[in-house]
Motif scaffolding. Structure first.
Motif, PDB file in Angstrom:
ATOM      1  N   LEU A  89      -2.878  74.830  76.893  1.00  0.00           N
ATOM      2  CA  LEU A  89      -3.347  74.586  75.528  1.00  0.00           C
ATOM      3  C   LEU A  89      -2.926  75.712  74.591  1.00  0.00           C
ATOM      4  CD1 LEU A  89      -6.973  73.178  76.038  1.00  0.00           C
ATOM      5  CD2 LEU A  89      -4.865  71.927  75.548  1.00  0.00           C
ATOM      6  N   PHE A  92       0.560  75.270  73.649  1.00  0.00           N
ATOM      7  CA  PHE A  92       0.656  74.165  72.699  1.00  0.00           C
ATOM      8  C   PHE A  92       0.295  74.624  71.284  1.00  0.00           C
ATOM      9  CE2 PHE A  92      -1.302  70.658  70.383  1.00  0.00           C
ATOM     10  CZ  PHE A  92      -0.358  69.652  70.508  1.00  0.00           C
ATOM     11  N   VAL A  93      -0.849  75.310  71.154  1.00  0.00           N
ATOM     12  CA  VAL A  93      -1.348  75.689  69.823  1.00  0.00           C
ATOM     13  C   VAL A  93      -0.663  76.947  69.300  1.00  0.00           C
ATOM     14  CG1 VAL A  93      -3.379  76.383  68.511  1.00  0.00           C
ATOM     15  CG2 VAL A  93      -3.573  74.621  70.277  1.00  0.00           C
ATOM     16  N   GLY A  97       2.842  75.495  67.755  1.00  0.00           N
ATOM     17  CA  GLY A  97       2.355  75.327  66.388  1.00  0.00           C
ATOM     18  C   GLY A  97       3.009  76.288  65.415  1.00  0.00           C
TER      19      GLY A  97
END
Length: 333
Positions: A89, A92-93, A97
């Motif tokens: 996660l 991902f972030v 991002g």
């Protein structure tokens, strides 16, 4: 019963990858700030995300290796997948991002100081360091795949050791990301258009999204409770069915409790004339055989009764319905 321990080789792979990513992140950040390159700053975010991921993966190894206790009789193996899921996660972030948003901003604004030399130097050094880290992970993957008699690719797909899988994928993505960043910086310098730098940044972000999605899916599947690979499932059943006092194995259930822990439960139909002592001796022999061949089989439960009506009842050698992709422990499929 032996308690799980931190897998030394996996821990070493994670530590090497983490140290490499931390040094690379600092160098990329300096180069990105001096040059103004979006791709370089995205690569810095990529390395920061990878460094944080290695910390979380090391935590996963430590926490998952704690011994069983009264509140957690099957140990803490699944906790390693929780921390590994957090790592996915964060990639991902934090990594994807930033890279995508910063790349889009660069495409729209087109800002760059024009200092390209430092970017090339940092990218070249980073490539060498990442290649060394990947080589260590690849050695472990090949060694483990040979151990289970399978290919490295299948090992990575099925292994329950998601830490080595994460390091391998992240280091591979890091090398691809460095090539993308190098192409973006070079095209921006040659054309004078920062569009290429921004596109490279966005592509790096998309690459991180793919890696994060693969790792998140793998860990989520293991958290839910995945069975062992089908090949291992068959071998366990054959081992149980081969006991002299066993007529057949009616139902067999397996679950990956952690990277090095497997639970096996079976409904076994013993011979009608088998005595209680023979059934007990047979159960002990089954446990000895399985653990001798597969040390990861930490828990074995046998139910000495006939198969339930409508249950799965098979005789040795009879075809079985597909069980689907099992849990980790690679090469046993």
């Amino acid at each position: 019963m032996a308690q799980p321990e931190v897998k030394t080789e996996s821990a070493g792979t994670v530590v090497v990858a983490g140290a490499a990513n931390l040094a690379i992140a600092a160098a990329k950040l300096v180069a990105g700030l001096i040059s103004g390159s979006a791709a370089m700053l995205s690569e810095a975010a990529h390395s920061v995300a990878d460094t944080t991921t290695e910390v979380l993966l090391f935590t996963a190894l430590r926490r998952g290796a704690r011994p069983a206790d009264a509140r957690h009789p099957f140990g803490y193996g699944k906790e390693s997948y929780v921390w590994a899921f957090f790592a996915a996660l964060f990639t991902f972030v934090g990594g994807a991002g930033f890279a995508i948003t910063h790349g889009i901003t660069t495409i729209l604004v087109h800002e760059h100081s024009g200092n390209f030399v430092i970017s090339y130097v940092v990218l070249a050094v980073s490539f060498v360091i990442e290649a060394i880290s990947l080589a260590r992970a690849l050695r472990q993957v090949r060694r483990e795949s040979r151990r289970w008699g399978t290919t490295p690719r299948r090992f990575l797909r099925l292994t329950a050791d998601t830490t080595v899988k994460a390091v391998f994928l992240e280091d591979s993505a890091a090398l691809i990301g460095l090539l993308l960043a190098g192409c973006g910086v070079a095209l921006s310098e040659l054309t004078g258009d920062e569009l290429w730098d921004g596109i490279a940044s966005v592509l790096i972000g998309l690459l991180l999204l793919v890696v994060a999605a693969i790792l998140a899916y793998s860990n989520l599947s293991l958290l839910v409770g995945r069975a062992v690979p089908e090949r291992l499932q068959h071998e366990i059943e054959r081992s149980l069915a081969g006991l002299p006092e066993v007529d057949r194995v009616g139902m067999l259930f397996t679950m990956q409790l952690g990277p090095e822990d497997i639970l096996v439960a079976a409904k076994v139909d013993f011979r009608d004339d088998a005595t209680g002592a023979e059934v007990e001796a047979s159960a002990d022999e089954a446990e000895r055989r399985l653990r001798e061949r597969y040390p990861e089989v930490r828990y074995l439960f046998l139910d000495p009764t006939d198969s339930m009506p409508g249950g799965i009842a098979r005789t040795p050698g009879e075809p079985e319905p597909p069980i689907g992709d099992g849990p980790v422990d690679p090469g046993r499929r």
